[in-house]
Scaffold this motif. Sequence first.
Motif, PDB file in Angstrom:
ATOM      1  N   GLU A 376      -8.394   3.953  -3.639  1.00  0.00           N
ATOM      2  CA  GLU A 376      -7.787   3.774  -3.587  1.00  0.00           C
ATOM      3  C   GLU A 376      -6.956   3.386  -4.760  1.00  0.00           C
ATOM      4  O   GLU A 376      -7.287   2.565  -5.481  1.00  0.00           O
ATOM      5  CB  GLU A 376      -6.879   3.642  -1.921  1.00  0.00           C
ATOM      6  N   ARG A 377      -4.917   3.520  -5.166  1.00  0.00           N
ATOM      7  CA  ARG A 377      -4.596   2.385  -6.140  1.00  0.00           C
ATOM      8  C   ARG A 377      -3.567   1.304  -4.993  1.00  0.00           C
ATOM      9  O   ARG A 377      -3.286   1.870  -4.703  1.00  0.00           O
ATOM     10  CB  ARG A 377      -3.427   3.570  -7.045  1.00  0.00           C
ATOM     11  N   VAL A 378      -4.137   0.150  -5.455  1.00  0.00           N
ATOM     12  CA  VAL A 378      -4.447  -0.915  -4.228  1.00  0.00           C
ATOM     13  C   VAL A 378      -3.170  -1.913  -5.321  1.00  0.00           C
ATOM     14  O   VAL A 378      -3.515  -2.367  -6.619  1.00  0.00           O
ATOM     15  CB  VAL A 378      -5.472  -1.865  -4.509  1.00  0.00           C
ATOM     16  N   VAL A 379      -1.793  -2.096  -4.873  1.00  0.00           N
ATOM     17  CA  VAL A 379      -0.897  -3.157  -5.243  1.00  0.00           C
ATOM     18  C   VAL A 379      -1.562  -4.236  -6.198  1.00  0.00           C
ATOM     19  O   VAL A 379      -1.800  -5.415  -4.896  1.00  0.00           O
ATOM     20  CB  VAL A 379       0.459  -3.408  -4.845  1.00  0.00           C
ATOM     21  N   LEU A 380      -1.983  -4.259  -6.985  1.00  0.00           N
ATOM     22  CA  LEU A 380      -2.594  -5.767  -7.762  1.00  0.00           C
ATOM     23  C   LEU A 380      -1.686  -7.191  -7.659  1.00  0.00           C
ATOM     24  O   LEU A 380      -2.217  -8.109  -6.864  1.00  0.00           O
ATOM     25  CB  LEU A 380      -2.979  -5.635  -9.038  1.00  0.00           C
ATOM     26  N   ARG A 381      -0.953  -7.323  -7.528  1.00  0.00           N
ATOM     27  CA  ARG A 381       0.093  -8.635  -7.192  1.00  0.00           C
ATOM     28  C   ARG A 381       1.745  -8.203  -6.788  1.00  0.00           C
ATOM     29  O   ARG A 381       1.839  -7.087  -7.208  1.00  0.00           O
ATOM     30  CB  ARG A 381       1.038  -9.369  -8.376  1.00  0.00           C
ATOM     31  N   ALA A 382       2.488  -9.130  -6.094  1.00  0.00           N
ATOM     32  CA  ALA A 382       4.021  -9.106  -5.685  1.00  0.00           C
ATOM     33  C   ALA A 382       3.794  -7.753  -5.014  1.00  0.00           C
ATOM     34  O   ALA A 382       4.814  -7.140  -4.828  1.00  0.00           O
ATOM     35  CB  ALA A 382       4.317  -8.846  -7.328  1.00  0.00           C
ATOM     36  N   GLY A 383       3.221  -7.651  -4.188  1.00  0.00           N
ATOM     37  CA  GLY A 383       3.552  -6.497  -2.739  1.00  0.00           C
ATOM     38  C   GLY A 383       4.226  -6.866  -1.908  1.00  0.00           C
ATOM     39  O   GLY A 383       4.584  -6.058  -0.987  1.00  0.00           O
ATOM     40  N   GLY A 384       4.508  -8.083  -2.056  1.00  0.00           N
ATOM     41  CA  GLY A 384       4.943  -9.009  -1.328  1.00  0.00           C
ATOM     42  C   GLY A 384       6.672  -8.812  -0.589  1.00  0.00           C
ATOM     43  O   GLY A 384       7.506  -8.468  -0.199  1.00  0.00           O
ATOM     44  N   PHE A 385       6.860  -7.923  -2.838  1.00  0.00           N
ATOM     45  CA  PHE A 385       8.476  -8.054  -2.815  1.00  0.00           C
ATOM     46  C   PHE A 385       8.863  -6.145  -2.777  1.00  0.00           C
ATOM     47  O   PHE A 385       9.791  -5.861  -3.085  1.00  0.00           O
ATOM     48  CB  PHE A 385       8.782  -7.590  -3.828  1.00  0.00           C
ATOM     49  N   LEU A 386       7.781  -5.993  -2.474  1.00  0.00           N
ATOM     50  CA  LEU A 386       7.720  -4.010  -2.748  1.00  0.00           C
ATOM     51  C   LEU A 386       8.085  -3.914  -0.533  1.00  0.00           C
ATOM     52  O   LEU A 386       7.692  -4.269   0.211  1.00  0.00           O
ATOM     53  CB  LEU A 386       6.794  -3.198  -2.978  1.00  0.00           C
ATOM     54  N   THR A 387       9.254  -2.183  -0.347  1.00  0.00           N
ATOM     55  CA  THR A 387       9.219  -2.207   0.678  1.00  0.00           C
ATOM     56  C   THR A 387       8.598  -0.836   0.941  1.00  0.00           C
ATOM     57  O   THR A 387       7.971   0.264  -0.241  1.00  0.00           O
ATOM     58  CB  THR A 387      10.984  -1.865   0.988  1.00  0.00           C
ATOM     59  N   GLU A 388       8.021  -0.667   2.115  1.00  0.00           N
ATOM     60  CA  GLU A 388       7.335   0.497   2.105  1.00  0.00           C
ATOM     61  C   GLU A 388       7.964   1.714   2.035  1.00  0.00           C
ATOM     62  O   GLU A 388       9.458   2.177   2.743  1.00  0.00           O
ATOM     63  CB  GLU A 388       6.545   0.646   3.643  1.00  0.00           C
ATOM     64  N   GLY A 389       7.411   2.826   1.321  1.00  0.00           N
ATOM     65  CA  GLY A 389       7.717   4.297   1.102  1.00  0.00           C
ATOM     66  C   GLY A 389       8.911   3.671  -0.109  1.00  0.00           C
ATOM     67  O   GLY A 389       9.710   4.999  -1.008  1.00  0.00           O
ATOM     68  N   GLU A 390       9.164   3.156  -0.615  1.00  0.00           N
ATOM     69  CA  GLU A 390      10.103   2.753  -2.243  1.00  0.00           C
ATOM     70  C   GLU A 390       8.370   3.412  -3.421  1.00  0.00           C
ATOM     71  O   GLU A 390       8.124   3.036  -2.872  1.00  0.00           O
ATOM     72  CB  GLU A 390      10.222   1.029  -2.601  1.00  0.00           C
ATOM     73  N   THR A 391       9.179   4.059  -4.244  1.00  0.00           N
ATOM     74  CA  THR A 391       9.215   4.568  -5.416  1.00  0.00           C
ATOM     75  C   THR A 391       8.838   4.234  -6.147  1.00  0.00           C
ATOM     76  O   THR A 391       9.849   2.987  -7.034  1.00  0.00           O
ATOM     77  CB  THR A 391      10.206   5.614  -5.822  1.00  0.00           C
ATOM     78  N   VAL A 392       7.294   3.939  -7.067  1.00  0.00           N
ATOM     79  CA  VAL A 392       6.962   2.567  -8.248  1.00  0.00           C
ATOM     80  C   VAL A 392       6.482   3.184  -9.256  1.00  0.00           C
ATOM     81  O   VAL A 392       6.256   4.657  -9.257  1.00  0.00           O
ATOM     82  CB  VAL A 392       6.314   1.528  -7.451  1.00  0.00           C
ATOM     83  N   ARG A 393       6.731   3.181 -10.687  1.00  0.00           N
ATOM     84  CA  ARG A 393       6.454   2.960 -11.457  1.00  0.00           C
ATOM     85  C   ARG A 393       4.349   2.166 -11.264  1.00  0.00           C
ATOM     86  O   ARG A 393       4.445   1.024 -11.160  1.00  0.00           O
ATOM     87  CB  ARG A 393       6.090   3.541 -12.691  1.00  0.00           C
TER      88      ARG A 393
END
Length: 400
Positions: A376-393
């Motif tokens: 899987e591609r796991v978010v390394l940092r700042a995961g707490g500021f993302l919302t589930e379902g949010e589109t990211v680069r």
Amino acid sequence: MNYEAGVIAEKGETISVDFEPVDQAAEEKRRSDRRKIIIIAVLIVLGLAIAAFFAMRGNGTTTPAGDENAQAPTVTVVTPGRTTVEGQITATGTLAARREMPVGVVGEGGRVVSVPVDAGDWVRQGQVLASIDQSVQSQQVQSAAANIQVAQADANLAQANLDRALQLVERGFVSTADVDRLTATRDAAVARVRVAQAQLRELRARNARLNIVAPASGYVLERNVERGQTVSAGSPALFRIARGGEMEMLARLNEDSLASISVGTTAQIRPVGTDRLFSGQVWQVSPTIDQQDRQGTARIALPYAPGLRPGGFATATISSGTVVAPILPESAVLSDRDGSYVLIVNGEDKAERRAVTTGTVTSKGIVIDEGLTGSERVVLRAGGFLTEGETVRTQLAKLD
């Protein structure tokens, strides 16, 4: 009515210019009305634009993919893969003396006259821990010693009488019956000597048992007696000694963990309140399981160290072979009331929550026992500021 405004001279001619009267108040009112109309029109257009924006979001209408990706936040992701790590089991428990020896009154007891040792002292086998008053017993010993002397004197006299009778019996002055009587008297005197000697040895043995002595060399854990105290055979233990100073940790483990360890397994012990680690070895695995909490005990032997205090609480990290699992940096693992989790970026470049079960903490990061395959591609940092379902680069980072 016409008013003459002025005269303009041009080429020698005089021209007369007339102006009509102007209503200034009406002109100002018309200008104010035009401004109000313009402001109202701008507000209406702005309100329609805002309403259209929220309507598009509410209906799931999105901007073109190129615009959405351009506005999406950029996050750093890692693909952990799977790593072979040394398996570890973490357990809690209490510290105790591996072989604790309670020491109490062996003899008849009496009044304590001295206590030369204290808790925390090292003692050797046979060392006196507490002395009992022996003033009466020492007089009894002296009396028994005197009785031996009396009995020995009687035995000597009986032997001398028998020797003289044996010299006279050949001459006929003493009968054989007299010799037998004198022999019996001699034997009885010798027996009384032996009785007196046995009584003296008994008294000395009793007196030796009055003092409280160490049954083996070790470390004094408790001292429960003071000078002047009267003790007897029914008194509780006066001292508690850890034989050889050996300690142990009683680690509580569930059935699965107990099945994965064996005698001889190494462990690291950290007592509560300190960062020091003590090396130990499992020397006994509980053969039974507690029916109340479904746990058993692994007894971890530890050599003596000043930081190990029986009765204290400690944490044990026990080796349990090797495992293959993903490892993530601590910044990638989040937690809330529902437990530990990570944020991954799925195939649609959207953030997705994934519940995980964490294992041991190594120098490379946290071992993920369950929840991830490693691809899987796991978010390394700042995961707490993302919302589930949010589109990211995403921006891929490499793990060391």
